[in-house]
Scaffold this motif. Structure first.
Motif, PDB file in Angstrom:
ATOM      1  N   GLY A  69       0.889  -1.120  -0.059  1.00  0.00           N
ATOM      2  CA  GLY A  69      -0.139  -0.080  -0.031  1.00  0.00           C
ATOM      3  C   GLY A  69       0.808   1.111   0.053  1.00  0.00           C
ATOM      4  N   ALA A  70       1.838   1.151   1.111  1.00  0.00           N
ATOM      5  CA  ALA A  70       2.767   2.444   0.908  1.00  0.00           C
ATOM      6  C   ALA A  70       3.659   2.738  -0.562  1.00  0.00           C
ATOM      7  CB  ALA A  70       3.531   2.189   2.114  1.00  0.00           C
ATOM      8  N   PHE A  71       3.865   1.451  -0.891  1.00  0.00           N
ATOM      9  CA  PHE A  71       4.665   1.402  -2.162  1.00  0.00           C
ATOM     10  C   PHE A  71       3.875   2.001  -3.367  1.00  0.00           C
ATOM     11  CE2 PHE A  71       5.692  -0.499  -6.097  1.00  0.00           C
ATOM     12  CZ  PHE A  71       6.965  -0.514  -6.062  1.00  0.00           C
ATOM     13  N   ALA A  72       2.659   1.577  -3.348  1.00  0.00           N
ATOM     14  CA  ALA A  72       1.749   1.960  -4.449  1.00  0.00           C
ATOM     15  C   ALA A  72       1.127   3.621  -4.455  1.00  0.00           C
ATOM     16  CB  ALA A  72       0.389   1.263  -4.366  1.00  0.00           C
ATOM     17  N   ARG A  73       0.987   3.867  -2.986  1.00  0.00           N
ATOM     18  CA  ARG A  73       0.793   5.462  -2.688  1.00  0.00           C
ATOM     19  C   ARG A  73       2.077   6.349  -2.774  1.00  0.00           C
ATOM     20  NH1 ARG A  73      -1.903   2.739   1.298  1.00  0.00           N
ATOM     21  NH2 ARG A  73      -0.567   3.244   3.000  1.00  0.00           N
ATOM     22  N   GLN A  74       3.119   5.862  -2.544  1.00  0.00           N
ATOM     23  CA  GLN A  74       4.254   6.648  -2.623  1.00  0.00           C
ATOM     24  C   GLN A  74       4.290   7.659  -1.440  1.00  0.00           C
ATOM     25  OE1 GLN A  74       5.096   7.473  -7.234  1.00  0.00           O
ATOM     26  NE2 GLN A  74       6.774   6.933  -6.305  1.00  0.00           N
TER      27      GLN A  74
ATOM     28  N   LEU B  11      -2.588  -7.640 -10.794  1.00  0.00           N
ATOM     29  CA  LEU B  11      -2.401  -6.266 -10.909  1.00  0.00           C
ATOM     30  C   LEU B  11      -3.536  -5.593 -11.980  1.00  0.00           C
ATOM     31  CD1 LEU B  11       1.414  -6.030 -11.736  1.00  0.00           C
ATOM     32  CD2 LEU B  11       0.353  -4.970  -9.863  1.00  0.00           C
ATOM     33  N   PRO B  12      -3.818  -4.598 -11.784  1.00  0.00           N
ATOM     34  CA  PRO B  12      -4.789  -3.907 -12.940  1.00  0.00           C
ATOM     35  C   PRO B  12      -4.280  -4.446 -14.311  1.00  0.00           C
ATOM     36  CG  PRO B  12      -4.035  -2.217 -11.343  1.00  0.00           C
ATOM     37  CD  PRO B  12      -3.363  -3.340 -10.986  1.00  0.00           C
ATOM     38  N   VAL B  13      -5.385  -4.772 -15.077  1.00  0.00           N
ATOM     39  CA  VAL B  13      -5.176  -5.181 -16.341  1.00  0.00           C
ATOM     40  C   VAL B  13      -4.644  -4.036 -17.168  1.00  0.00           C
ATOM     41  CG1 VAL B  13      -6.182  -6.003 -18.589  1.00  0.00           C
ATOM     42  CG2 VAL B  13      -6.924  -6.952 -16.600  1.00  0.00           C
ATOM     43  N   ASP B  14      -5.170  -2.978 -16.962  1.00  0.00           N
ATOM     44  CA  ASP B  14      -4.754  -1.764 -17.636  1.00  0.00           C
ATOM     45  C   ASP B  14      -3.632  -1.036 -17.242  1.00  0.00           C
ATOM     46  OD1 ASP B  14      -4.632   0.812 -19.107  1.00  0.00           O
ATOM     47  OD2 ASP B  14      -6.593   1.133 -19.500  1.00  0.00           O
ATOM     48  N   THR B  15      -2.613  -0.638 -17.668  1.00  0.00           N
ATOM     49  CA  THR B  15      -1.110  -0.139 -17.183  1.00  0.00           C
ATOM     50  C   THR B  15      -1.443   1.290 -16.822  1.00  0.00           C
ATOM     51  OG1 THR B  15      -0.454   0.717 -19.416  1.00  0.00           O
ATOM     52  CG2 THR B  15       0.290  -1.410 -18.666  1.00  0.00           C
ATOM     53  N   LYS B  16      -2.401   1.961 -17.182  1.00  0.00           N
ATOM     54  CA  LYS B  16      -2.657   3.379 -16.429  1.00  0.00           C
ATOM     55  C   LYS B  16      -3.010   3.357 -15.024  1.00  0.00           C
ATOM     56  CE  LYS B  16      -7.693   3.635 -18.041  1.00  0.00           C
ATOM     57  NZ  LYS B  16      -8.068   3.778 -16.690  1.00  0.00           N
ATOM     58  N   ASP B  17      -3.479   2.233 -14.448  1.00  0.00           N
ATOM     59  CA  ASP B  17      -4.056   1.899 -13.240  1.00  0.00           C
ATOM     60  C   ASP B  17      -2.793   1.524 -12.370  1.00  0.00           C
ATOM     61  OD1 ASP B  17      -6.500   2.887 -13.833  1.00  0.00           O
ATOM     62  OD2 ASP B  17      -7.239   0.886 -14.430  1.00  0.00           O
ATOM     63  N   PHE B  18      -1.461   1.355 -12.868  1.00  0.00           N
ATOM     64  CA  PHE B  18      -0.545   0.978 -11.866  1.00  0.00           C
ATOM     65  C   PHE B  18      -0.216   1.704 -11.106  1.00  0.00           C
ATOM     66  CE2 PHE B  18       2.020  -2.370 -15.223  1.00  0.00           C
ATOM     67  CZ  PHE B  18       1.047  -3.323 -15.092  1.00  0.00           C
ATOM     68  N   ALA B  19       0.791   1.279 -10.123  1.00  0.00           N
ATOM     69  CA  ALA B  19       1.375   2.073  -8.925  1.00  0.00           C
ATOM     70  C   ALA B  19       2.370   2.850  -9.683  1.00  0.00           C
ATOM     71  CB  ALA B  19       1.899   1.077  -8.034  1.00  0.00           C
ATOM     72  N   PRO B  20       2.578   3.972  -9.617  1.00  0.00           N
ATOM     73  CA  PRO B  20       3.278   4.964 -10.224  1.00  0.00           C
ATOM     74  C   PRO B  20       4.768   4.310 -10.390  1.00  0.00           C
ATOM     75  CG  PRO B  20       2.373   6.271  -8.586  1.00  0.00           C
ATOM     76  CD  PRO B  20       1.907   4.843  -8.300  1.00  0.00           C
ATOM     77  N   LEU B  21       5.313   3.575  -9.517  1.00  0.00           N
ATOM     78  CA  LEU B  21       6.773   3.225  -9.791  1.00  0.00           C
ATOM     79  C   LEU B  21       6.726   2.292 -10.692  1.00  0.00           C
ATOM     80  CD1 LEU B  21       7.945   2.974  -6.192  1.00  0.00           C
ATOM     81  CD2 LEU B  21       9.193   4.059  -7.940  1.00  0.00           C
ATOM     82  N   PHE B  22       5.700   1.445 -11.045  1.00  0.00           N
ATOM     83  CA  PHE B  22       5.633   0.394 -12.125  1.00  0.00           C
ATOM     84  C   PHE B  22       5.435   1.140 -13.385  1.00  0.00           C
ATOM     85  CE2 PHE B  22       3.585  -3.141  -9.298  1.00  0.00           C
ATOM     86  CZ  PHE B  22       4.498  -3.245  -8.738  1.00  0.00           C
ATOM     87  N   LYS B  23       5.495   2.323 -13.621  1.00  0.00           N
ATOM     88  CA  LYS B  23       5.340   3.025 -14.767  1.00  0.00           C
ATOM     89  C   LYS B  23       6.678   3.650 -15.259  1.00  0.00           C
ATOM     90  CE  LYS B  23       0.516   4.351 -14.178  1.00  0.00           C
ATOM     91  NZ  LYS B  23      -0.495   5.510 -13.973  1.00  0.00           N
ATOM     92  N   ARG B  24       7.671   3.508 -14.393  1.00  0.00           N
ATOM     93  CA  ARG B  24       8.787   4.202 -14.800  1.00  0.00           C
ATOM     94  C   ARG B  24      10.043   3.383 -14.137  1.00  0.00           C
ATOM     95  NH1 ARG B  24       7.075   7.425 -10.234  1.00  0.00           N
ATOM     96  NH2 ARG B  24       8.962   7.397  -8.706  1.00  0.00           N
ATOM     97  N   GLY B  25      11.237   3.764 -14.566  1.00  0.00           N
ATOM     98  CA  GLY B  25      12.463   2.986 -13.895  1.00  0.00           C
ATOM     99  C   GLY B  25      12.525   1.573 -14.486  1.00  0.00           C
ATOM    100  N   PHE B  26      13.819   1.179 -14.211  1.00  0.00           N
ATOM    101  CA  PHE B  26      14.313  -0.251 -14.545  1.00  0.00           C
ATOM    102  C   PHE B  26      13.566  -1.240 -13.694  1.00  0.00           C
ATOM    103  CE2 PHE B  26      17.168  -3.763 -14.913  1.00  0.00           C
ATOM    104  CZ  PHE B  26      17.479  -3.793 -16.011  1.00  0.00           C
ATOM    105  N   LYS B  27      12.916  -2.370 -14.422  1.00  0.00           N
ATOM    106  CA  LYS B  27      12.083  -3.404 -13.888  1.00  0.00           C
ATOM    107  C   LYS B  27      12.646  -4.919 -14.271  1.00  0.00           C
ATOM    108  CE  LYS B  27       7.990  -2.125 -15.142  1.00  0.00           C
ATOM    109  NZ  LYS B  27       8.194  -1.044 -15.749  1.00  0.00           N
ATOM    110  N   VAL B  28      12.927  -5.618 -13.078  1.00  0.00           N
ATOM    111  CA  VAL B  28      13.303  -7.021 -13.509  1.00  0.00           C
ATOM    112  C   VAL B  28      12.058  -7.787 -13.077  1.00  0.00           C
ATOM    113  CG1 VAL B  28      14.712  -9.127 -13.205  1.00  0.00           C
ATOM    114  CG2 VAL B  28      15.758  -6.797 -13.337  1.00  0.00           C
ATOM    115  N   VAL B  29      11.197  -8.467 -13.867  1.00  0.00           N
ATOM    116  CA  VAL B  29      10.233  -9.302 -13.301  1.00  0.00           C
ATOM    117  C   VAL B  29      10.380 -10.768 -13.391  1.00  0.00           C
ATOM    118  CG1 VAL B  29       7.667  -9.535 -13.532  1.00  0.00           C
ATOM    119  CG2 VAL B  29       8.555  -7.320 -13.883  1.00  0.00           C
ATOM    120  N   GLN B  30      10.122 -11.449 -12.478  1.00  0.00           N
ATOM    121  CA  GLN B  30      10.047 -12.832 -12.144  1.00  0.00           C
ATOM    122  C   GLN B  30       8.798 -13.227 -12.191  1.00  0.00           C
ATOM    123  OE1 GLN B  30      13.010 -13.665  -9.142  1.00  0.00           O
ATOM    124  NE2 GLN B  30      13.742 -15.418 -10.570  1.00  0.00           N
ATOM    125  N   ASP B  31       8.068 -14.193 -13.025  1.00  0.00           N
ATOM    126  CA  ASP B  31       6.696 -14.660 -12.960  1.00  0.00           C
ATOM    127  C   ASP B  31       6.175 -15.946 -13.601  1.00  0.00           C
ATOM    128  OD1 ASP B  31       4.148 -14.226 -12.022  1.00  0.00           O
ATOM    129  OD2 ASP B  31       3.717 -12.369 -12.816  1.00  0.00           O
TER     130      ASP B  31
END
Length: 288
Positions: free
Chosen positions: A145-150, A172-192
């Motif tokens: 929650g704190a991560f998503a709200r920043q 996560l939300p299907v639409d990327t516009k609803d992402f947590a702000p940090l998921f919309k920017r920066g370098f991301k490594v994802v394991q899934d």
């Protein structure tokens, strides 16, 4: 038996479906000229580490985060916490989101009214274990929650990190516009294990092992630590998270959950997979 008197809920009964899902992620991918392309594991891991290190070098301590999924084993979370802190000593450890229903589902004996079985509203196995591991590792941390709200100074400084999924459905939300702000920017490594909106936007995407394909420890809602063993090998080209972290930490050998538990110390040292001893049933004969 001491946990659920041998019963399982449908949440557990049908959790095998994600393991054999035809959409399972198989190939590592990396972002190239604005689009993800298939690559090999060596190149993918090199890209992951170089990207995170470059970001830390550019922006300093407190730049990186690791999102520890409640689908991870405690041992895996421990190793990823060590890995991200080996790059950024002030990296923020984030407890991943825990999907849940509105309330527990309670079953009672119709004659006595006594509760006989309860299905927890929380639909992940290891939220408590992830919180315990984060506390053991210490340092900066945040809940999802704190991560998503920043709404925390340490979170606002973050610029990239390592995200682990492994959920049985899209978390996560299907639409990327609803992402947590940090998921919309920066370098991301994802394991899934399954395609998700966040996986599709990853700079480096690593196909992970599902819950039945690895070993480790989970802590349930009541604080019960339970060790488990892999039932099947990972799907082709996927890798267990623990093997990935050990390799990037420069340690030899393959992931071994008991060895990691010994490194973690109490209360994990004494946890082991229970050995159930039962006599073989007597042979039965019938006339044909």
């Amino acid at each position: 038996a001491e946990v659920n008197t041998w019963w399982i809920s449908d949440d557990t009964r049908y959790s095998y479906k994600a393991v054999g899902d035809r959409r399972r992620l198989h190939s590592p991918r990396k972002l190239q000229y604005g689009a993800q392309v298939d690559t090999d594991w060596t190149t993918a891991l090199e890209a992951a580490m170089s990207g995170l290190k470059a970001l830390h070098t550019e922006k300093g301590d407190g730049t990186l985060y690791a999102m520890l999924s409640p689908m991870m084993a405690c041992e895996e979370a421990w190793l990823l916490g060590k890995l991200i802190r080996s790059i950024d000593p002030a990296a923020v450890l984030v407890a991943g989101p825990a999907p849940r229903t509105e309330a527990d589902e309670v079953f009672k004996n119709p004659a006595t009214g006594k509760e006989t079985f309860r299905i927890q509203s929380e639909k992940v196995p290891n939220s408590a274990g992830i919180r315990r591991v984060i506390a053991m590792l210490g340092g900066p941390h945040a809940d999802y929650g704190a991560f998503a709200r920043q709404d925390d100074a340490a979170v606002k400084k973050l610029a990239g990190g390592w995200i682990v999924g492994g959920y049985l459905s899209n978390w996560l939300p299907v639409d990327t516009k609803d992402f947590a702000p940090l998921f919309k920017r920066g370098f991301k490594v994802v394991q899934d294990i399954l395609p998700t909106a966040i996986a599709e936007t990853a700079d480096v995407l690593l196909p992970a092992a599902a819950w039945a394909e690895k070993s480790g420890t989970w802590e349930n809602h009541a604080g019960k630590l339970q060790a488990f063993e892999a039932a099947v090998p990972p799907v082709e080209w996927a890798r267990r998270e623990g093997d990935v972290y050990l390799k990037l930490l420069g340690e030899r050998g393959m992931y071994d959950a008991p060895a990691v538990r010994r490194e973690m110390g109490e209360p994990f040292v004494g946890v082991a997979v229970p050995v159930v001893e039962a006599e073989s049933p007597a042979p039965e004969f019938v006339e044909i």
